[in-house]
Enzyme design. Sequence first.
Site, PDB file in Angstrom:
ATOM      1  N   CYS A   7       0.440  -5.325  -5.953  1.00  0.00           N
ATOM      2  CA  CYS A   7       1.265  -6.377  -6.553  1.00  0.00           C
ATOM      3  C   CYS A   7       0.551  -7.727  -6.486  1.00  0.00           C
ATOM      4  O   CYS A   7      -0.391  -7.966  -7.232  1.00  0.00           O
ATOM      5  CB  CYS A   7       2.637  -6.402  -5.891  1.00  0.00           C
ATOM      6  SG  CYS A   7       3.887  -7.330  -6.826  1.00  0.00           S
ATOM      7  N   GLU A  30       3.492   1.230  -0.317  1.00  0.00           N
ATOM      8  CA  GLU A  30       3.844   1.081   1.099  1.00  0.00           C
ATOM      9  C   GLU A  30       5.346   1.158   1.331  1.00  0.00           C
ATOM     10  O   GLU A  30       5.793   1.370   2.463  1.00  0.00           O
ATOM     11  CB  GLU A  30       3.285  -0.241   1.656  1.00  0.00           C
ATOM     12  CG  GLU A  30       4.049  -1.489   1.296  1.00  0.00           C
ATOM     13  CD  GLU A  30       3.734  -2.041  -0.089  1.00  0.00           C
ATOM     14  OE1 GLU A  30       4.127  -3.188  -0.370  1.00  0.00           O
ATOM     15  OE2 GLU A  30       3.105  -1.329  -0.898  1.00  0.00           O
ATOM     16  N   HIS A  61       4.569  -0.657  -5.423  1.00  0.00           N
ATOM     17  CA  HIS A  61       4.363  -0.801  -3.980  1.00  0.00           C
ATOM     18  C   HIS A  61       4.395   0.554  -3.267  1.00  0.00           C
ATOM     19  O   HIS A  61       5.452   0.988  -2.804  1.00  0.00           O
ATOM     20  CB  HIS A  61       5.467  -1.680  -3.385  1.00  0.00           C
ATOM     21  CG  HIS A  61       5.337  -3.125  -3.700  1.00  0.00           C
ATOM     22  ND1 HIS A  61       4.847  -4.049  -2.794  1.00  0.00           N
ATOM     23  CD2 HIS A  61       5.636  -3.828  -4.819  1.00  0.00           C
ATOM     24  CE1 HIS A  61       4.853  -5.252  -3.331  1.00  0.00           C
ATOM     25  NE2 HIS A  61       5.334  -5.148  -4.567  1.00  0.00           N
TER      26      HIS A  61
END
Length: 222
Positions: free
Chosen positions: A85, A196, A194
Amino acid sequence: MKIGVVTFPGSLDDVDAARAVGIGGHEAVALWHGEHDLKGVDAVVLPGGFSYGDYLRCGAISRFSPVMTEVVEAARRGMPVLGICNGFQILCESHLLPGALIRNDHRKFVCRDQRLRIENNRTPWTAAYAEGQEVTIVLKNGEGGFVADEATLDRLEGEGQVLARYLDDNPNGSARDIAGITNERGNVVGLMPHPEHSVETLTGSGTDGLGFFTSLVESAFA
């Protein structure tokens, strides 16, 4: 492996990225934006957020931070670097990746679970996936529209540098539904969604993002 996670003023997802690195089986090493020191890491993650408040343009100030001098040099030597991002935006501003990220075409912030197709599994960050594999990963951005001139887009397509592509619909107006790209060498990857945030079932989006953090081991023993 030791994976450095950079914290800039305004980073929001550095702790999440470090946790994902640990879940992926690696040691997370905290790197501070103001230091010329990568602490001997084997790879680097530039996390999401609003580095330096996203003043000027997203990532425009971060590219001049001391740590990015070291990251750029290491990336050019072949070190794996993943920008997520805001990290993707920083990589483009640093000219480690082509193109730019602009405001979403609908002018609204988007936050949702996003379906993607992995187009390139030949990078150190995607080796755990099958080419063409469809995954669902959290997406949250306000300036996530990837743009480049037609010649650059044709080159990215022709050289297999499109890493991932949006499925179902395009959440931000990215050219050719591009969600992520890689450099020619394959060691530098920028991804707007994302991963994560998609490494544990507890969070609700599943674990489809975990491959980005286990792939370094997969590629090492491929």
